[in-house]
Design a protein around this motif. Structure first.
Motif, PDB file in Angstrom:
ATOM      1  N   LEU A  58       0.834  -1.207   0.000  1.00  0.00           N
ATOM      2  CA  LEU A  58       0.000   0.000   0.000  1.00  0.00           C
ATOM      3  C   LEU A  58       0.867   1.256   0.000  1.00  0.00           C
ATOM      4  CD1 LEU A  58      -2.834   1.293   0.242  1.00  0.00           C
ATOM      5  CD2 LEU A  58      -2.563   1.159   2.735  1.00  0.00           C
ATOM      6  N   TRP A 290      -4.381  -7.451  -2.150  1.00  0.00           N
ATOM      7  CA  TRP A 290      -3.141  -6.719  -2.407  1.00  0.00           C
ATOM      8  C   TRP A 290      -1.996  -7.692  -2.659  1.00  0.00           C
ATOM      9  CZ3 TRP A 290      -3.242  -2.911   2.386  1.00  0.00           C
ATOM     10  CH2 TRP A 290      -4.414  -2.143   2.322  1.00  0.00           C
ATOM     11  N   VAL A 481      -4.491  -3.410  -4.962  1.00  0.00           N
ATOM     12  CA  VAL A 481      -4.059  -2.370  -4.026  1.00  0.00           C
ATOM     13  C   VAL A 481      -4.487  -0.979  -4.482  1.00  0.00           C
ATOM     14  CG1 VAL A 481      -1.794  -2.027  -5.100  1.00  0.00           C
ATOM     15  CG2 VAL A 481      -2.085  -1.585  -2.647  1.00  0.00           C
TER      16      VAL A 481
END
Length: 551
Positions: A58, A290, A481
Motif C-alpha cells: 500500500l 493486495w 491495491v
C-alpha cells in the motif's frame, strides 16, 4: 435490406469508440475522480513480514501517487527489495524488547502438533507471551513517532492489526485521521459489533468455510465469539493504559490541546467472494486483494533457468516466514517430493529448517528434481507457467498471491486465519487440504502417500486449474491495491471520518432483550398460574365432596 447489409459497417465504426469509452470507464474506477495534493502519511507496523509486507504494498502505491510516506517499524524488519528503491522513507528503531525472537517463539507454540490438550496448553502460553510483547512494542512506536514528527505535519496514521492501539493513540494525540489494516472483518475494541447480529454469519476464526449454519455449529461457535468480545475488552483496557502512559511521559512532545477523536477506519485487504459474507459497519471498507509490484525471476538467474528447463510440472512449496514445521513434517515433505515421478518441486525453506533437514538426512543427497531455496520472489515464481500447484500453509499473503496468479493450491494450515483460508479454497474448488496433525502419525508411509495423492489429484483434475483461472479474473477485476489506495485518498480528501461514524447500540439491545426475556417469563408464569387455578376449579366441580358422598 440496406439496414441489414450496412450493420457490420456500423459496428466497425462504433467498436473503437466503444472501446475508448470502456477503457475510460475502467480508468475512472482505478483512480479517484478528485484532485488531491500530496499528503504526509505515517504507517506503523510490527516487523513481522506477514503484517508489514501488505502495508509496504500500500505504501508503494501511495508513494507512487506522490504522497510523502514514512514507514515506521523496528530494525528486525527486512525491507523488500522493490521497496528499497522507492520513495518510501523507512524509519526503523530498536525495540525495547526483542520482538521478532518472541514472536517466533509464539509461532512455534502455535505450530505445535499433538493432541487437543497439548495444543490448547501451547496456544494459551502463546497468547500470554504475545500479550507481554505487544504492549511494550506499541509504546515504542508511539514514542518513536511523537519524538520525531512535528505536531500538525501528519495527515494520516495507518497501522497494522498488531499496531492498532498505537495508531489509534497517535491519531488522538496528534489530531489526525487513522486507518487500521486487517485481513478480514474483525471484532475490535474500537469497532463494537452487536453480539447478537455477529452470531448470524461465519467469521474466519470459526475454522471452517461453510457459510450455512446449523444449531450445533452455532453452539460450537458461541464460546469463540464470546472470547473475542472478552479480548476486545482487554485491548480497550490496554489502550487506556497506553494512552495514559504516553500523556504522562511524552507530554513535552504533544500538542497543548487535543482535537476530538474521530472514528477509525478499518481497511480490509480482502474481497467478497473469498471473504465470508458479513454485516459491516460504515467504517469498515473492503479494499481488494493486495499483491506486491510485479516481480522478476531475473534476480535469481539460476532459479529462472531451472524453472524454464522444467521437464515436469512444478509444485512450489512454502510454509511462510512464521510457521514452524516440525522435524516429522520436514521429513514427510522431503520423502514425498523425492519419491515423486509426476512432478518436480521448488521448496522455499528458511535456513534454520534447511539445517534441521540436513541433520535429519545425514549424508543423503538431495535429488535434482527437488530444489530448495531460502528465499524466492514468490509472486514471480507462481506466475511462471511451469508452476502448476502452490503447496502453502494458508497465510493470507500467500493465498492472496495464489488467487492473484490463478494457481491451484494444496493447503496445510497451522494457526490463525490459515484454517479458514485453506477451507475456503477447497470450498471454491481451487485446491485441497491436508491436516498438519497427521505429520506426527506413526504411519509415515501413509502420510507420505497422502501428500503425493493430494498433489496428483490436483495435477490430474483440470477443474482445479480452470476454476483458479476464473477466480483470478474475478479478484483482479474487483481491484487490487489501487482500490485500497483510492479509499485512502477518499478519506484524505474528505479530511474527516465522522461521516463513517455509527452508534454502539449493543448495551441498549442487550437491555431490551433482557427486558423482553423477563416479560416473557412473567407472562409464561402468569399463564401457568392461571391455567393451574382454572384446572383446579374444573376438577373441584367434577369431583364430589366428602359431604356429598356421605349424603
Amino acid at each position: 435490406m440496406f439496414v441489414q447489409r450496412s450493420r457490420p459497417w456500423v459496428w466497425a465504426f462504433l467498436a473503437p469508440l466503444l472501446c475508448l469509452f470502456l477503457s475510460g470507464h475502467a480508468a475512472s474506477l482505478s483512480s479517484p475522480s478528485f484532485d488531491l495534493a500530496p499528503k504526509n502519511i505515517v504507517i506503523v507496523s510490527v516487523p513481522a513480514s506477514g503484517h508489514a509486507n501488505p502495508l509496504v504494498v500500500l505504501a508503494y502505491e501511495l508513494a507512487d501517487r506522490g504522497h510523502n510516506v514514512t514507514f515506521v517499524t523496528s530494525v528486525s524488519y527486512n525491507i523488500l527489495e522493490y521497496a528499497r528503491n522507492s520513495t518510501i522513507h523507512f524509519h526503523r528503531f530498536v525495540e525495547s524488547l526483542p520482538f521478532s525472537e518472541n514472536i517466533n517463539e509464539v509461532a512455534k507454540l502455535q505450530s505445535t502438533d499433538g493432541g487437543f490438550v497439548t495444543r490448547v496448553m501451547a496456544h494459551t502460553k502463546a497468547v500470554g507471551l504475545a500479550a507481554r510483547v505487544m504492549t511494550p512494542y506499541q509504546y515504542d512506536i508511539i514514542k518513536e513517532v511523537v519524538t520525531t514528527v512535528k505536531p500538525g505535519t501528519v495527515d494520516l496514521i495507518i497501522g497494522d492489526v498488531f499496531s492498532a492501539q498505537a495508531a489509534d493513540i497517535l491519531s488522538q494525540v496528534l489530531g489526525t485521521l487513522c486507518i487500521c489494516h486487517y485481513f478480514s472483518i474483525t471484532t475490535t475494541y474500537y469497532n463494537p459489533r452487536n453480539v447478537f447480529v455477529e452470531n448470524l454469519y461465519l467469521t474466519i476464526y470459526d475454522g471452517g468455510a461453510d457459510p450455512v449454519m446449523t444449531t450445533m455449529s452455532v453452539l460450537k461457535r458461541l464460546p469463540g465469539k464470546a472470547f473475542l468480545q472478552f479480548v476486545s475488552g482487554l485491548r480497550l483496557k490496554a489502550r487506556r493504559q497506553l494512552y495514559e502512559k504516553a500523556k504522562a511521559e511524552l507530554a513535552q512532545y504533544l500538542p497543548a490541546t487535543e482535537k476530538p477523536a474521530q472514528p477509525i477506519i478499518s481497511l480490509v485487504s480482502n474481497a467478497w467472494g473469498f471473504h465470508p459474507a458479513q454485516l459491516a459497519v460504515p467504517s469498515t471498507r473492503m479494499a481488494g486483494i493486495w499483491v506486491p509490484e510485479a516481480q522478476s525471476l531475473d534476480v535469481q538467474p539460476d532459479l529462472k533457468h531451472w524453472l524454464d528447463g522444467a521437464s515436469r510440472p512444478v509444485v512450489y512449496v512454502s510454509t511462510g516466514t512464521v510457521a514452524h514445521p516440525s522435524n516429522e513434517t520436514l521429513l514427510a515433505f522431503y520423502e514425498a517430493f523425492s519419491a515423486a515421478t509426476e512432478f518436480q518441486t521448488l521448496w522455499s525453506l528458511k535456513k534454520v529448517f534447511q539445517n534441521n533437514l540436513r541433520e535429519l538426512l545425514g549424508d543423503q543427497e538431495w535429488p535434482e528434481h527437488v530444489r530448495i531455496e531460502s528465499f524466492v520472489p514468490q509472486l514471480a515464481v507462481l506466475d511462471h507457467p511451469a508452476v502448476q500447484i502452490f503447496f502453502t500453509h494458508g497465510g493470507w499473503n500467500s493465498v492472496s498471491e495464489g488467487l492473484w496468479t490463478g494457481t491451484p493450491m494444496l493447503g496445510m494450515p497451522f494457526f490463525g486465519d490459515q484454517t479458514y483460508n485453506v477451507a475456503q479454497t477447497v470450498r471454491l474448488g481451487l485446491g485441497l487440504m491436508i491436516d498438519k496433525n497427521i505429520m506426527s502419525s506413526p504411519d509415515k508411509a501413509a502420510t507420505i502417500q497422502l501428500i503425493q495423492d493430494k498433489l496428483h489429484t490436483i495435477l490430474r483434475d483440470p477443474s482445479f486449474s480452470s476454476r483458479s483461472k476464473h477466480f483470478q479474473k474475478t479478484f483482479q477485476v474487483m481491484g487490487g491495491v489501487k482500490k485500497g489506495a483510492n479509499i485512502v485518498e477518499e478519506i484524505l480528501a474528505i479530511g474527516d471520518t465522522t461521516v463513517y461514524s455509527f452508534p454502539d447500540n449493543t448495551n441498549a439491545v442487550m437491555a431490551a432483550m433482557a427486558i423482553l426475556g423477563l416479560v416473557g417469563a412473567a407472562v409464561t408464569f402468569g399463564i401457568y398460574r392461571l391455567g393451574a387455578w382454572g384446572l383446579g376449579r374444573l376438577l373441584k366441580k367434577r369431583t364430589p365432596s366428602a359431604k356429598a358422598k356421605a349424603e
